[in-house]
Design a protein around this motif. Structure first.
Motif, PDB file in Angstrom:
ATOM      1  N   LYS A   1       0.841  -1.206   0.000  1.00 40.74           N
ATOM      2  CA  LYS A   1       0.000   0.000   0.000  1.00 40.74           C
ATOM      3  C   LYS A   1       0.875   1.254   0.000  1.00 40.74           C
ATOM      4  O   LYS A   1       1.702   1.446   0.918  1.00 40.74           O
ATOM      5  N   GLN A   2       0.694   2.121  -0.974  1.00 36.33           N
ATOM      6  CA  GLN A   2       1.503   3.329  -1.079  1.00 36.33           C
ATOM      7  C   GLN A   2       1.346   4.211   0.153  1.00 36.33           C
ATOM      8  O   GLN A   2       2.346   4.754   0.653  1.00 36.33           O
ATOM      9  N   GLU A   3       0.136   4.290   0.687  1.00 33.26           N
ATOM     10  CA  GLU A   3      -0.065   5.180   1.845  1.00 33.26           C
ATOM     11  C   GLU A   3       0.766   4.714   3.046  1.00 33.26           C
ATOM     12  O   GLU A   3       1.256   5.524   3.824  1.00 33.26           O
ATOM     13  N   ASN A   4       0.991   3.414   3.131  1.00 32.89           N
ATOM     14  CA  ASN A   4       1.829   2.896   4.236  1.00 32.89           C
ATOM     15  C   ASN A   4       3.293   3.267   4.025  1.00 32.89           C
ATOM     16  O   ASN A   4       4.024   3.541   4.983  1.00 32.89           O
ATOM     17  N   GLN A   5       3.726   3.268   2.752  1.00 29.58           N
ATOM     18  CA  GLN A   5       5.114   3.653   2.482  1.00 29.58           C
ATOM     19  C   GLN A   5       5.326   5.139   2.776  1.00 29.58           C
ATOM     20  O   GLN A   5       6.333   5.523   3.364  1.00 29.58           O
ATOM     21  N   ILE A   6       4.372   5.969   2.360  1.00 28.70           N
ATOM     22  CA  ILE A   6       4.484   7.415   2.613  1.00 28.70           C
ATOM     23  C   ILE A   6       4.517   7.676   4.111  1.00 28.70           C
ATOM     24  O   ILE A   6       5.345   8.458   4.609  1.00 28.70           O
ATOM     25  N   GLN A   7       3.678   6.958   4.850  1.00 24.47           N
ATOM     26  CA  GLN A   7       3.643   7.121   6.321  1.00 24.47           C
ATOM     27  C   GLN A   7       4.989   6.700   6.922  1.00 24.47           C
ATOM     28  O   GLN A   7       5.537   7.386   7.791  1.00 24.47           O
ATOM     29  N   ALA A   8       5.555   5.610   6.423  1.00 25.74           N
ATOM     30  CA  ALA A   8       6.834   5.131   6.955  1.00 25.74           C
ATOM     31  C   ALA A   8       7.944   6.139   6.662  1.00 25.74           C
ATOM     32  O   ALA A   8       8.768   6.459   7.530  1.00 25.74           O
TER      33      ALA A   8
END
Ligand code: GZL
Length: 336
Positions: free
Chosen positions: A89-96
């Protein structure tokens, strides 16, 4: 793997750094010289803090890639690695990545699950003076200052090598092809499709009758292949963007009472152990490797940067290719 020139340069830089580190340890009489020597840059005893955002755990390739990074960026090797799995999930990468920025890591590395939508968070890393390294997959940002380098395979070339093999070994007569695409919007899916089409567009015998994403997973590859088989009675070849989807297609083909590799030929990309075993067993016909062992080169890149060196903006890792005979020969010594 990384070009010989790059590794020679990196090794020279590392040797210089080690010499400086050991000298410093000797003069200051400080503690653990192995840690000082390993890092070289900064104060003695500092580890290089790296935040890594991984795509997920979707395939055998990803597991091997994760192992390579975690086995190399260790404290004994001078790193403090913070690692996160984004579950595709891209949103998880951005959050990380935002979390790594907030923690003030020295470097951020990640494999972007898709090509687009990264400019804002990469600009935040740039404003925080944290260098970013792309591993495995590329982003489509126009602003090349948002990352230091991209190390990974040439996916267009992988697709072309598959297409050229199909032209020479299968499409010497008209064939119906179905394509199992990787994750929608990801660099490998976009480029592998492009490469195959570039190589086969001049061959009137190749007809792609269906193309759909199986998201790089075995389960989704099987489901999509079941649909292809129900809708298309005369499939001659499956082009799978990775081995996991090819292995799923094998299950679907066998459940339909057909012989994979014979009734329906299969070509794939990655070269993971299960894929190479299926190739050696005659259920797959050709595999172009996509080397996942990027840990050592990522470590070299970071140590070179940390000691004030520079690296090439694009580092292409080397990929081999295997037919069934070559797979039988290579299997006993494969690292992944
Ligand atoms: C390719 C990598 C792809 C692999 C798949 O470098 O990004 O993602 O081909 C993996 O197996 O899921």
């Amino acid at each position: 793997m990384v070009s010989r020139t790059f590794r020679t340069r990196a090794m020279a830089a590392t040797v210089a750094v080690l010499a400086l580190g050991l000298a410093a340890c000797g003069s200051s009489g400080s503690g653990d010289s192995s840690t000082d020597a390993a890092t070289g840059g900064g104060d003695s005893g500092d580890l290089i803090n790296v935040g890594f955002s991984q795509v997920g755990a979707e395939s055998g390739w990803r597991a091997a890639n994760t192992k390579s990074i975690q086995d190399t960026l260790t404290k004994d090797n001078g790193f403090d690695l913070k690692f996160s799995d984004a579950q595709q999930k891209q949103e998880n990468q951005i959050q990380a990545i935002r979390s790594y920025i907030a923690q003030g890591v020295d470097y951020i590395a990640f494999s972007p699950v898709v090509e687009s939508g990264w400019d804002a968070v990469l600009e935040e890393a740039k404003q925080a003076n944290i260098p970013v390294i792309l591993t495995d997959r590329a982003v489509d940002s126009e602003d090349k200052s948002l990352y230091v380098t991209f190390i990974g395979s040439d996916f267009v070339e992988e697709g072309k090598r598959i297409g050229e093999w199909v032209n020479d070994n299968v499409a010497t007569e008209p064939i119906n092809v179905v394509e199992l695409q990787g994750t929608t919007g990801s660099a490998p899916a976009i480029d592998r499709k492009q490469g195959f089409e570039d190589a086969t567009k001049g061959n009137p015998n190749v007809k792609i009758i269906a193309s759909q994403t199986g998201n790089f997973t075995r389960a989704e590859g099987k489901t999509v292949m079941e649909g292809f088989l129900q809708a298309n009675p005369d499939i001659d070849l499956v082009y799978a963007h990775n081995d996991d989807m090819a292995l799923g297609a094998i299950e679907a083909i066998e459940a339909a009472g057909k012989k994979p590799g014979t009734d329906i030929k299969i070509v794939s990309i990655d070269g993971v152990k299960d894929g190479m075993q299926a190739l050696a067993d005659g259920k797959i016909n050709y595999i172009v490797e996509c080397n996942p062992l990027l840990g050592p080169d990522l470590a070299d890149i970071i140590k070179t940067l940390h000691s004030g060196g520079t690296v090439e903006p694009r580092i292409v890792t080397h990929d081999d290719a295997f037919d069934q005979a070559a797979a039988k020969e290579a299997l006993p010594t494969r690292q992944y």
